[in-house]
Design a protein around this motif. Structure first.
Motif, PDB file in Angstrom:
ATOM      1  N   ILE A 256      -9.781   1.264  16.617  1.00  9.64           N
ATOM      2  CA  ILE A 256     -10.528   0.991  17.152  1.00  9.64           C
ATOM      3  C   ILE A 256     -10.029  -0.380  17.612  1.00  9.64           C
ATOM      4  N   SER A 257      -8.262  -0.111  18.720  1.00 10.35           N
ATOM      5  CA  SER A 257      -8.002  -0.621  19.300  1.00 10.35           C
ATOM      6  C   SER A 257      -7.750  -0.077  20.788  1.00 10.35           C
ATOM      7  N   ALA A 258      -7.700   1.205  20.377  1.00 10.91           N
ATOM      8  CA  ALA A 258      -8.310   1.604  21.878  1.00 10.91           C
ATOM      9  C   ALA A 258     -10.046   1.354  22.157  1.00 10.91           C
ATOM     10  N   LEU A 259     -10.892   0.834  21.390  1.00  2.14           N
ATOM     11  CA  LEU A 259     -12.407   0.497  21.336  1.00  2.14           C
ATOM     12  C   LEU A 259     -11.698  -1.070  21.940  1.00  2.14           C
ATOM     13  N   HIS A 260     -11.103  -1.924  21.085  1.00  2.00           N
ATOM     14  CA  HIS A 260     -11.439  -3.360  21.310  1.00  2.00           C
ATOM     15  C   HIS A 260     -10.461  -3.529  22.747  1.00  2.00           C
ATOM     16  N   LYS A 261      -9.616  -3.202  23.149  1.00  2.00           N
ATOM     17  CA  LYS A 261      -9.554  -2.855  25.351  1.00  2.00           C
ATOM     18  C   LYS A 261      -9.862  -2.539  25.902  1.00  2.00           C
ATOM     19  N   SER A 262     -10.582  -1.401  25.972  1.00  2.00           N
ATOM     20  CA  SER A 262     -11.473  -0.603  26.908  1.00  2.00           C
ATOM     21  C   SER A 262     -12.531  -2.422  26.702  1.00  2.00           C
ATOM     22  N   VAL A 263     -12.813  -2.811  25.883  1.00  2.00           N
ATOM     23  CA  VAL A 263     -14.491  -3.555  26.143  1.00  2.00           C
ATOM     24  C   VAL A 263     -13.443  -5.274  27.149  1.00  2.00           C
ATOM     25  N   ARG A 264     -12.187  -5.574  26.160  1.00  2.00           N
ATOM     26  CA  ARG A 264     -11.271  -6.441  27.045  1.00  2.00           C
ATOM     27  C   ARG A 264     -11.182  -6.305  28.571  1.00  2.00           C
ATOM     28  N   GLY A 265     -11.166  -4.843  28.570  1.00  2.81           N
ATOM     29  CA  GLY A 265     -11.052  -4.546  30.266  1.00  2.81           C
ATOM     30  C   GLY A 265     -12.345  -3.871  31.302  1.00  2.81           C
ATOM     31  N   SER A 266     -12.959  -4.206  30.704  1.00  2.00           N
ATOM     32  CA  SER A 266     -14.114  -4.075  31.331  1.00  2.00           C
ATOM     33  C   SER A 266     -14.662  -2.648  31.701  1.00  2.00           C
ATOM     34  N   ASP A 267     -14.301  -1.796  30.612  1.00  2.00           N
ATOM     35  CA  ASP A 267     -14.503  -0.456  30.887  1.00  2.00           C
ATOM     36  C   ASP A 267     -15.676  -0.175  30.023  1.00  2.00           C
ATOM     37  N   PRO A 268     -16.606   0.524  30.420  1.00  2.00           N
ATOM     38  CA  PRO A 268     -18.184   0.498  29.677  1.00  2.00           C
ATOM     39  C   PRO A 268     -17.731   1.450  29.339  1.00  2.00           C
ATOM     40  N   ASP A 269     -18.126   2.739  30.066  1.00  2.00           N
ATOM     41  CA  ASP A 269     -17.086   4.511  29.458  1.00  2.00           C
ATOM     42  C   ASP A 269     -15.683   4.813  28.834  1.00  2.00           C
ATOM     43  N   ALA A 270     -14.922   4.258  28.827  1.00  2.00           N
ATOM     44  CA  ALA A 270     -14.162   4.039  27.380  1.00  2.00           C
ATOM     45  C   ALA A 270     -14.545   3.673  26.557  1.00  2.00           C
ATOM     46  N   ALA A 271     -15.476   2.822  26.269  1.00  2.00           N
ATOM     47  CA  ALA A 271     -15.998   1.493  25.034  1.00  2.00           C
ATOM     48  C   ALA A 271     -16.558   2.434  24.292  1.00  2.00           C
ATOM     49  N   LEU A 272     -16.872   3.270  25.282  1.00  3.91           N
ATOM     50  CA  LEU A 272     -18.241   4.105  24.704  1.00  3.91           C
ATOM     51  C   LEU A 272     -17.845   5.844  23.954  1.00  3.91           C
ATOM     52  N   TYR A 273     -17.076   6.306  24.566  1.00  2.28           N
ATOM     53  CA  TYR A 273     -16.026   7.505  23.994  1.00  2.28           C
ATOM     54  C   TYR A 273     -14.839   6.506  23.024  1.00  2.28           C
ATOM     55  N   TRP A 274     -14.750   5.766  22.957  1.00  5.39           N
ATOM     56  CA  TRP A 274     -14.006   5.291  21.750  1.00  5.39           C
ATOM     57  C   TRP A 274     -15.017   5.159  20.512  1.00  5.39           C
ATOM     58  N   PHE A 275     -15.638   4.218  20.758  1.00  6.06           N
ATOM     59  CA  PHE A 275     -17.119   4.455  19.759  1.00  6.06           C
ATOM     60  C   PHE A 275     -17.665   5.481  18.963  1.00  6.06           C
ATOM     61  N   ALA A 276     -17.382   6.501  20.185  1.00  3.96           N
ATOM     62  CA  ALA A 276     -18.398   7.572  19.836  1.00  3.96           C
ATOM     63  C   ALA A 276     -17.247   8.340  19.070  1.00  3.96           C
ATOM     64  N   ARG A 277     -15.852   8.391  19.489  1.00  7.82           N
ATOM     65  CA  ARG A 277     -15.281   8.996  18.912  1.00  7.82           C
ATOM     66  C   ARG A 277     -15.208   8.619  16.923  1.00  7.82           C
ATOM     67  N   MET A 278     -15.126   7.175  16.816  1.00  7.79           N
ATOM     68  CA  MET A 278     -14.779   6.086  15.399  1.00  7.79           C
ATOM     69  C   MET A 278     -16.066   6.938  14.974  1.00  7.79           C
ATOM     70  N   LEU A 279     -17.562   7.030  15.520  1.00  7.27           N
ATOM     71  CA  LEU A 279     -18.603   7.483  14.679  1.00  7.27           C
ATOM     72  C   LEU A 279     -18.735   9.187  13.933  1.00  7.27           C
ATOM     73  N   GLU A 280     -17.984   9.388  14.883  1.00  5.79           N
ATOM     74  CA  GLU A 280     -18.000  11.265  14.910  1.00  5.79           C
ATOM     75  C   GLU A 280     -16.468  11.426  13.482  1.00  5.79           C
ATOM     76  N   GLY A 281     -15.712  10.251  13.508  1.00  6.89           N
ATOM     77  CA  GLY A 281     -15.123  10.148  12.356  1.00  6.89           C
ATOM     78  C   GLY A 281     -15.246  10.125  11.068  1.00  6.89           C
ATOM     79  N   GLY A 282     -16.822   9.648  11.325  1.00 10.48           N
ATOM     80  CA  GLY A 282     -17.297   9.022  10.083  1.00 10.48           C
ATOM     81  C   GLY A 282     -16.595   7.908   9.899  1.00 10.48           C
TER      82      GLY A 282
END
Length: 444
Positions: A256-282
């Motif tokens: 969730i830290s990686a997701l938040h910092k990706s959004v703060r850093g204006s990186d939609p690709d990284a944000a989607l990646y960490w979002f997907a990682r969390m969903l895949e993890g349940g």
């Protein structure tokens, strides 16, 4: 190199020879620290643990790292290197009576001139009282404690225990490390894996940085008959390892830290990646919806006032559609936030206001902005001199609304970005007007 077995109760001394078949992971256990794979920052020539051993000292240690990276193996080999009796317990299955027996045996051993390396697997599962029970034995030198944990010791272990031990971080195994383990396994088995080069790469991915998981997969693969198995065949024969994700543990907070910092850093690709990682993890999408909305409030704020509305709308859409369709609405909001102008000006102003409120305690408001519903209150000066802003030029009186004892602070400093560019103009406009009202004899 991976941990190769789990111990349910106390275990002392080297692993006994077993007449029955032994798993590949057990047969692959390193015989020396030099054979451990993937932890060169600890065991290499310049490694911190190697330096301790070379100096002839071994303090109590906490080995912190993900599963399957060698915590148990390193503990056993440390005992061998330092000629200490190796005793292993698991915090999951060991209670106070068992701990008392372990300590009594260590004391007897100590009186006879023999030290004890006590390895505690999952040490973070012991409660505070149980953790405190180790302290006197560590201080007297009865035991050298080596604890293993997959959780952040800062959060899970007592400060008293941490002050008496050094924390060593074990790294997740890299693909090259897993390749070395595969090569060793092939040498041990005396034959090559019956898989194609592409399937070999897939095996590394399936292991997900866990050496023990890889060896378990390899053991199955070595039993296959016939020609080389390709990736499609591999996926049919093996189940993918579940992502290492504990919704209440370190992985949860790290992702969730990686997701938040990706959004703060204006990186939609990284944000989607960490979002997907969390969903895949349940992860619960509702938790993500709440955190995404917080990102809008904290990191975008008034730079884009629509950001919060987008998040709330996406949250509501998810509640109506559910998974997996509703997750796309959350992804839309996430991309919007990543590309929105960023500002924490209101967040910073809010925190400053909270600090100022604590510092000024119960300082009352100035009397001119207090209501006076009774005659006594009017006699006390409540409401006297209040200027009704709608009656003032530009609907702005310029009066001071802070306590009389408090010099006027500046808390909100909007940046020249997004919608706050317009708000900055308004702040500056009212600041100039406030000065003008004061010059004109107003109450500012």
């Amino acid at each position: 190199m991976p941990d190769l077995f789990d111990t349910i109760g106390p275990k002392e001394g080297p692993t006994p020879e077993r007449a029955g078949p032994r798993p590949l992971a057990d047969r692959m256990r390193p015989e020396s620290l030099d054979e451990v794979i993937g932890q060169d920052h600890l065991l290499g020539p310049e490694g911190s643990l190697r330096a301790m051993l070379d100096a002839g000292t071994l303090p109590s240690l906490i080995l912190w790292g993900p599963p399957g990276v060698g915590k148990t193996t390193i503990a056993q080999l440390l005992a061998k290197e330092t000629d200490l009796a190796f005793v292993q317990i698991s915090a999951i299955f060991t209670g106070v009576p068992e701990l008392r027996k372990v300590f009594e045996a260590a004391q007897l051993r100590h009186r006879n001139g023999k030290g004890t390396l006590l390895f505690v697997d999952e040490i973070h599962r012991f409660n505070k009282a149980q953790q405190d029970g180790f302290l006197p034995h560590m201080e007297r030198g009865t035991i050298v404690l080596v604890g293993a944990t997959t959780e952040n010791p800062s959060f899970e272990l007592n400060s008293a225990l941490l002050s008496r031990a050094q924390v060593l971080v074990l790294n997740r195994l890299e693909p090259r490390d897993l390749e070395r383990i595969m090569s060793r396994a092939e040498k041990k088995m005396g034959r090559a894996l019956p898989v194609t080069a592409e399937a070999r790469d897939l095996l590394v991915g399936m292991a997900d940085g866990d050496g023990r998981a890889l060896l378990n997969l390899l053991e199955q693969a070595f039993g296959w008959e016939g020609g080389p198995v390709d990736p499609a065949g591999l996926e049919k024969r093996l189940s993918r390892t579940a992502p290492k994700y504990d919704k209440s543990g370190d992985a949860h907070y790290n992702l969730i830290s990686a997701l938040h910092k990706s959004v703060r850093g204006s990186d939609p690709d990284a944000a989607l990646y960490w979002f997907a990682r969390m969903l895949e993890g349940g992860e619960d999408p509702r938790y993500l919806a709440r955190r995404i909305t917080r990102m809008a409030v904290e990191d975008i704020g008034l730079a884009d006032p629509q950001a919060q509305a987008h998040c709330l709308s996406a949250w509501e859409t998810y509640e109506r559609l559910g998974s997996p369709e509703g997750e796309l609405a959350l992804a839309n909001a996430l991309v919007y936030l990543a590309l929105a102008p960023k500002s924490n000006a209101v967040y910073s102003a809010y925190k400053s206001a909270r600090r100022l409120a604590k510092e000024t305690g119960s300082t009352p408001p100035p009397k001119h902005i207090l209501n006076a519903p009774t005659g006594l209150m009017k006699d006390q000066g409540y409401g006297a001199g209040y200027a009704y802003d709608h009656d003032a030029p530009d609907a702005f009186s310029g009066q001071d609304y802070f306590p009389d004892e408090l010099p006027r602070p500046v808390l909100y400093l909007p940046p020249d970005r997004g919608f706050e560019r317009e708000l900055k103009k308004r702040v500056e406009y009212f600041a100039r007007l406030r000065v003008k009202r004061k010059e004109d004899g107003g109450a500012a």
